[in-house]
Design an enzyme around this catalytic site. Structure first.
Site, mmCIF file in Angstrom:
data_model
loop_
_atom_site.group_PDB
_atom_site.id
_atom_site.type_symbol
_atom_site.label_atom_id
_atom_site.label_comp_id
_atom_site.label_asym_id
_atom_site.label_seq_id
_atom_site.Cartn_x
_atom_site.Cartn_y
_atom_site.Cartn_z
ATOM 1 N N TYR A 144 0.853 -1.183 0.000
ATOM 2 C CA TYR A 144 0.000 0.000 0.000
ATOM 3 C C TYR A 144 0.889 1.234 0.000
ATOM 4 O O TYR A 144 1.811 1.329 0.806
ATOM 5 C CB TYR A 144 -0.903 0.003 1.237
ATOM 6 C CG TYR A 144 -1.806 1.213 1.337
ATOM 7 C CD1 TYR A 144 -2.871 1.394 0.444
ATOM 8 C CD2 TYR A 144 -1.615 2.184 2.323
ATOM 9 C CE1 TYR A 144 -3.696 2.502 0.538
ATOM 10 C CE2 TYR A 144 -2.445 3.301 2.418
ATOM 11 C CZ TYR A 144 -3.485 3.459 1.521
ATOM 12 O OH TYR A 144 -4.305 4.556 1.604
ATOM 13 N N ASP A 239 9.243 2.691 0.068
ATOM 14 C CA ASP A 239 8.187 3.346 0.825
ATOM 15 C C ASP A 239 8.364 2.934 2.286
ATOM 16 O O ASP A 239 7.945 1.852 2.686
ATOM 17 C CB ASP A 239 6.818 2.920 0.280
ATOM 18 C CG ASP A 239 5.675 3.578 1.050
ATOM 19 O OD1 ASP A 239 5.943 4.204 2.100
ATOM 20 O OD2 ASP A 239 4.522 3.453 0.608
ATOM 21 N N LYS A 267 4.082 9.076 8.880
ATOM 22 C CA LYS A 267 3.776 8.518 10.188
ATOM 23 C C LYS A 267 4.717 8.999 11.324
ATOM 24 O O LYS A 267 4.519 10.093 11.825
ATOM 25 C CB LYS A 267 3.668 7.001 10.084
ATOM 26 C CG LYS A 267 2.532 6.646 9.092
ATOM 27 C CD LYS A 267 2.026 5.229 9.086
ATOM 28 C CE LYS A 267 0.749 5.157 8.266
ATOM 29 N NZ LYS A 267 0.758 4.273 7.122
HETATM 30 C C1 LIG Z 1 0.188 4.737 5.713
HETATM 31 C C2 LIG Z 1 0.978 4.460 4.519
HETATM 32 C C3 LIG Z 1 0.986 5.317 3.417
HETATM 33 C C4 LIG Z 1 0.039 6.476 3.281
HETATM 34 O O1 LIG Z 1 0.244 7.448 4.250
HETATM 35 P P1 LIG Z 1 -0.973 8.457 4.592
HETATM 36 O O2 LIG Z 1 -0.344 9.412 5.550
HETATM 37 O O3 LIG Z 1 -2.060 7.617 5.174
HETATM 38 O O4 LIG Z 1 -1.366 9.100 3.320
HETATM 39 C C5 LIG Z 1 1.860 5.058 2.376
HETATM 40 N N1 LIG Z 1 2.685 4.003 2.425
HETATM 41 C C6 LIG Z 1 2.702 3.154 3.465
HETATM 42 C C7 LIG Z 1 3.677 2.018 3.473
HETATM 43 C C8 LIG Z 1 1.835 3.341 4.536
HETATM 44 O O5 LIG Z 1 1.813 2.458 5.525
#
Ligand SMILES: *Cc1c(COP(=O)(O)O)cnc(C)c1O
Length: 429
Positions: A144, A239, A267
């Site tokens: 994701y 990511d 995060k």
């Molecule tokens: C949470 C998440 C995102 C998206 O971040 P948001 O602040 O919710 O837009 C992208 N990549 C990973 C791996 C994530 O866990």
């Protein structure tokens, strides 16, 4: 224990907000219950509107690695708050946060702050396309990367939870440029590279996928992904929105010693306020406006409150012993969950790295990709979730997410969680 007030808030919420929530997985649909409404959170405890408390393993989906309302974070945000909440002009905190990120994350020489992980990944692929002059990107099933159009192909997290393959509203022309293949499968990668290399701008990956539940990269996998992309001048994007500052100060790239070209963060670096970031090699980052031609901007980017919370969080994480402490708590939780599952005769697999883990129900061996994750016993996970909630433990309301341990969980909280799991699993067997 009652949740009368929560239930009544949820009824009202559904009148005014789609599904009653501002992010789908919060609705707890796949685990078959209505969500508690949160009034307050301190340390590792969440308190709902009815006065129930829970030991929290969602930790706001990752950011709250210090626990909630950490006094240092509160103090730094309060200090910033009194001086103004947004200026649309540069501030020293942005420089300090950028400096620390570049010092701590091996691949990052320059970094741009944005407001969410979604913005970070979406900007990173624009940059990769601008830099390489190529159109296509390759992602992995079940990873994701936020909700930008290009990534809603076999996506994890809420998309997986709701069992939807992609999303209406995403034009075919856009996803035609996204290739998705299974994680941990080098043959599949080789095939795509042999065919598509000259059109591929980037390979984007969660180095430790955590949005299909926690999946570990096979030995040597990330190294090979790095080697092959480098040989073909395809940018490798990690990511690390979850793994950044979670697996250590240098994230997964430091943990595995594999250095991507670009890295996305989010995060934890916002300490619970809205933040994202993307960074990498100087020559790539200098393509971004106003230095270069690739456009990306943000009214609230580098916001003073968010950077204050992020800096305060890093202050604490940078103290010696932090990650050892997280490891100790999380490994005891893993061990305890395995013990009680064995006692109760429940087949499940606990997959953990550092302070993130997932218990896959109905699995006896390692879960290595999305397809395997999808075949876990989600009904049993749902029953476990509901039983745990009634025993004051708040887990992620989906099989395809991680449980996070924070510095605020002490060993007693962990033991209480293990005892609760013993009881909860008793109701399942
Ligand atoms: C949470 C998440 C995102 C998206 O971040 P948001 O602040 O919710 O837009 C992208 N990549 C990973 C791996 C994530 O866990």
């Amino acid at each position: 224990m009652g949740r009368t007030l929560s239930n009544s808030f949820f009824e009202q919420a559904k009148e005014y907000i789609p599904g009653g929530v501002n992010s789908p997985v919060r609705a707890c649909k796949s685990v078959g219950c209505d969500p508690p409404f949160v009034r307050e959170a301190q340390g590792c405890y969440i308190y709902d509107e009815d006065g129930n408390f829970y030991i929290d393993y969602v930790c706001s989906w990752g950011p709250m690695i210090l626990g909630h309302s950490h006094p240092h974070v509160v103090a730094m945000v309060e200090e910033a708050l009194r001086l103004g909440t947004s200026f649309g002009a540069p501030t020293w905190r942005e420089v300090e946060l950028a400096k620390r990120i570049t010092q701590l994350v091996p691949s990052i020489e320059k970094v741009r702050l944005v407001n969410s992980g979604t913005e970070a990944t979406m900007s990173a692929i624009r940059l990769a396309r601008g830099f390489t002059g190529r159109k296509k990107i390759l992602k992995f099933d079940g990873c994701y990367h936020g909700h930008a159009d290009s990534f809603l192909v076999k996506a994890g997290s809420g998309v997986a939870t709701l069992g939807i393959p992609g999303s209406p509203g995403v034009p075919e022309e856009i996803v035609a440029n996204t290739i998705a293949i299974p994680f941990n499968d080098l043959d599949a990668l080789r095939q795509v590279l042999d065919k598509e290399a000259k059109d591929l701008a980037a390979v984007i990956v969660e180095p430790v996928p955590a949005n299909m539940g926690v999946i570990l990269p096979k030995e040597g996998y990330l190294e090979t992904v790095r080697k092959w992309t480098e040989e073909l001048d395809i940018l490798l994007i990690f990511d690390e929105v979850i793994t950044g500052f979670r697996l250590g100060l240098g994230g997964a790239q430091e943990y595995f010693g594999v250095i991507p070209d670009l890295t996305c963060l989010g995060k934890i670096i916002g300490g619970g306020l809205p933040v994202g970031a993307y960074g990498g090699k100087r020559e790539i980052m200098d393509m971004i406006a106003p230095e270069g031609p690739v456009y990306q901007a943000g009214t609230l980017s580098g916001n003073p409150l968010a950077t204050a919370a992020g800096l305060a969080t890093l202050d604490i994480l940078m103290r010696p012993g932090t990650y050892e402490a997280l490891e100790e708590k999380a490994s005891r939780l893993e061990e305890g969950l395995n013990e009680v599952a064995a006692d109760r005769g429940i087949s499940c697999t606990v997959q953990r790295i550092g302070s993130m883990m997932t218990t896959f129900f109905g699995k006896t061996g390692p879960v290595t990709n999305f397809e395997e994750a999808l075949s876990s016993d989600t009904d049993q996970y749902g029953a476990f979730f509901r039983a745990m909630l009634d025993l004051n433990v708040w887990l992620a309301p989906s099989q395809f997410e991680a449980a996070f341990v924070s510095l605020a969980h002490d060993l007693e909280d962990i033991e209480n969680t293990i005892s609760a799991a013993y009881e909860a699993l008793g109701e399942l067997s």
